[in-house]
Design a protein around this motif. Structure first.
Motif, PDB file in Angstrom:
ATOM      1  N   LEU A 182       1.643  -5.254  -2.271  1.00 23.92           N
ATOM      2  CA  LEU A 182       1.006  -4.186  -2.432  1.00 23.92           C
ATOM      3  C   LEU A 182      -0.618  -3.941  -2.789  1.00 23.92           C
ATOM      4  O   LEU A 182      -0.934  -2.403  -2.378  1.00 23.92           O
ATOM      5  N   GLY A 183      -1.215  -4.656  -1.781  1.00 23.01           N
ATOM      6  CA  GLY A 183      -2.773  -4.526  -1.431  1.00 23.01           C
ATOM      7  C   GLY A 183      -3.449  -5.000  -3.393  1.00 23.01           C
ATOM      8  O   GLY A 183      -4.957  -4.577  -2.763  1.00 23.01           O
ATOM      9  N   GLU A 200      -1.220  -4.433  10.055  1.00 29.34           N
ATOM     10  CA  GLU A 200      -0.574  -4.414   9.000  1.00 29.34           C
ATOM     11  C   GLU A 200       0.815  -3.319   8.817  1.00 29.34           C
ATOM     12  O   GLU A 200       0.967  -2.816   9.794  1.00 29.34           O
ATOM     13  N   ARG A 211       0.121   0.172  -2.415  1.00 25.85           N
ATOM     14  CA  ARG A 211       1.765   0.832  -1.792  1.00 25.85           C
ATOM     15  C   ARG A 211       2.677   1.993  -2.958  1.00 25.85           C
ATOM     16  O   ARG A 211       3.680   0.701  -2.587  1.00 25.85           O
ATOM     17  N   HIS A 238       7.125  -6.036  -0.759  1.00 25.58           N
ATOM     18  CA  HIS A 238       6.624  -4.981  -0.151  1.00 25.58           C
ATOM     19  C   HIS A 238       5.340  -5.540  -0.801  1.00 25.58           C
ATOM     20  O   HIS A 238       5.544  -6.220  -2.720  1.00 25.58           O
ATOM     21  N   ASP A 249      -1.953   4.688  -6.643  1.00 24.55           N
ATOM     22  CA  ASP A 249      -2.097   5.967  -5.342  1.00 24.55           C
ATOM     23  C   ASP A 249      -3.232   5.048  -4.525  1.00 24.55           C
ATOM     24  O   ASP A 249      -3.402   4.719  -3.211  1.00 24.55           O
ATOM     25  N   ARG A 253      10.372   3.608  -0.491  1.00 23.57           N
ATOM     26  CA  ARG A 253      11.014   2.588   0.491  1.00 23.57           C
ATOM     27  C   ARG A 253      12.084   2.149  -0.664  1.00 23.57           C
ATOM     28  O   ARG A 253      14.121   2.145  -0.591  1.00 23.57           O
ATOM     29  N   LYS A 288       4.484   4.103  -1.674  1.00 23.99           N
ATOM     30  CA  LYS A 288       5.908   4.031  -0.861  1.00 23.99           C
ATOM     31  C   LYS A 288       7.083   2.853  -1.166  1.00 23.99           C
ATOM     32  O   LYS A 288       7.965   2.633  -0.290  1.00 23.99           O
ATOM     33  N   CYS A 294       6.121  -2.986   4.915  1.00 21.70           N
ATOM     34  CA  CYS A 294       5.814  -3.665   4.127  1.00 21.70           C
ATOM     35  C   CYS A 294       4.438  -4.348   3.879  1.00 21.70           C
ATOM     36  O   CYS A 294       4.397  -4.286   2.452  1.00 21.70           O
ATOM     37  N   GLY A 295       3.778  -3.897   4.006  1.00 16.26           N
ATOM     38  CA  GLY A 295       2.498  -4.266   4.360  1.00 16.26           C
ATOM     39  C   GLY A 295       2.106  -5.748   4.441  1.00 16.26           C
ATOM     40  O   GLY A 295       0.928  -6.635   4.410  1.00 16.26           O
TER      41      GLY A 295
END
Length: 197
Positions: A107-108, A56, A123, A105, A120, A130, A126, A60-61
């Motif tokens: 998020l997941g 990852e 992402r 970006h 939490d 950024r 994060k 940015c993921g």
């Protein structure tokens, strides 16, 4: 001595992939076995390399083979615009369209009280960092038009309000779409976002 259980295991594993059921997996495995030299062996070698190297992106993921992905390292991209997506598949879909030249970006996932997914677990912190540390002027919220997606978009908008310009993707009738085949939510969004001609 090996038996056919390895082939059956491969079929069972392939059947667990999205879009493949047991019948499709069986056909795919049979095709790969028939084309062993040009398909199965190179596929196995590539899968081994990807299993070892995939990671990852720390920024940015996105998924790539280095700590910072190709998109984040590309100096030609607009560093001032970040497009927020739910998952890597969404990022790849936007990249296939070839119209966005900023950064992403991932998020997941989305916020979900039912699944106990809070900010939490995603992402979101994060993203906030950024916005503070990079020269970001706009954040585009490109989240799915689901309840969880819209809840997540509202949460992020509240978090970043006053710190950066926020926008979201337009929603409504797709090009080539026929009203008779669209769901009520899509029709409602299209009607609400109407524009003069």
């Amino acid at each position: 001595m090996r038996d056919d259980s390895d082939i059956e295991t491969l079929i069972a594993m392939m059947a667990r992939l999205p879009g493949l059921g047991p019948r499709s997996a069986r056909r795919a495995v049979l095709h790969m076995i028939r084309k062993r030299g040009v398909l199965l062996s190179p596929l196995a070698e590539t899968m081994t390399r990807v299993a070892q190297d995939a990671r990852e992106c720390l920024n940015c993921g996105n998924v790539g083979t280095q700590d910072i992905c190709d998109i984040c390292r590309d100096n030609r991209r607009n560093i001032g615009v970040i497009c927020v997506v739910e998952g890597v598949a969404d990022l790849w879909a936007l990249e296939r369209a070839g119209v966005f030249k900023g950064r992403y970006h991932v998020l997941g996932g989305t916020l979900s009280a039912l699944d106990q997914v809070g900010p939490d677990e995603l992402r979101i912190p994060k993203l906030s960092a950024r916005v503070e540390s990079e020269d970001v002027t706009e954040v585009i919220l490109a989240l799915n038009a689901t309840i969880d997606g819209q809840t997540t978009a509202h949460y992020i908008a509240d978090e970043l309000e006053g710190r950066v310009q926020l926008s979201s993707l337009a929603q409504g009738v797709p090009i080539g779409g026929e009203l008779d085949y669209l769901d009520e939510g899509t029709i409602g969004a299209a009607l609400s976002a109407r524009k003069p001609i």
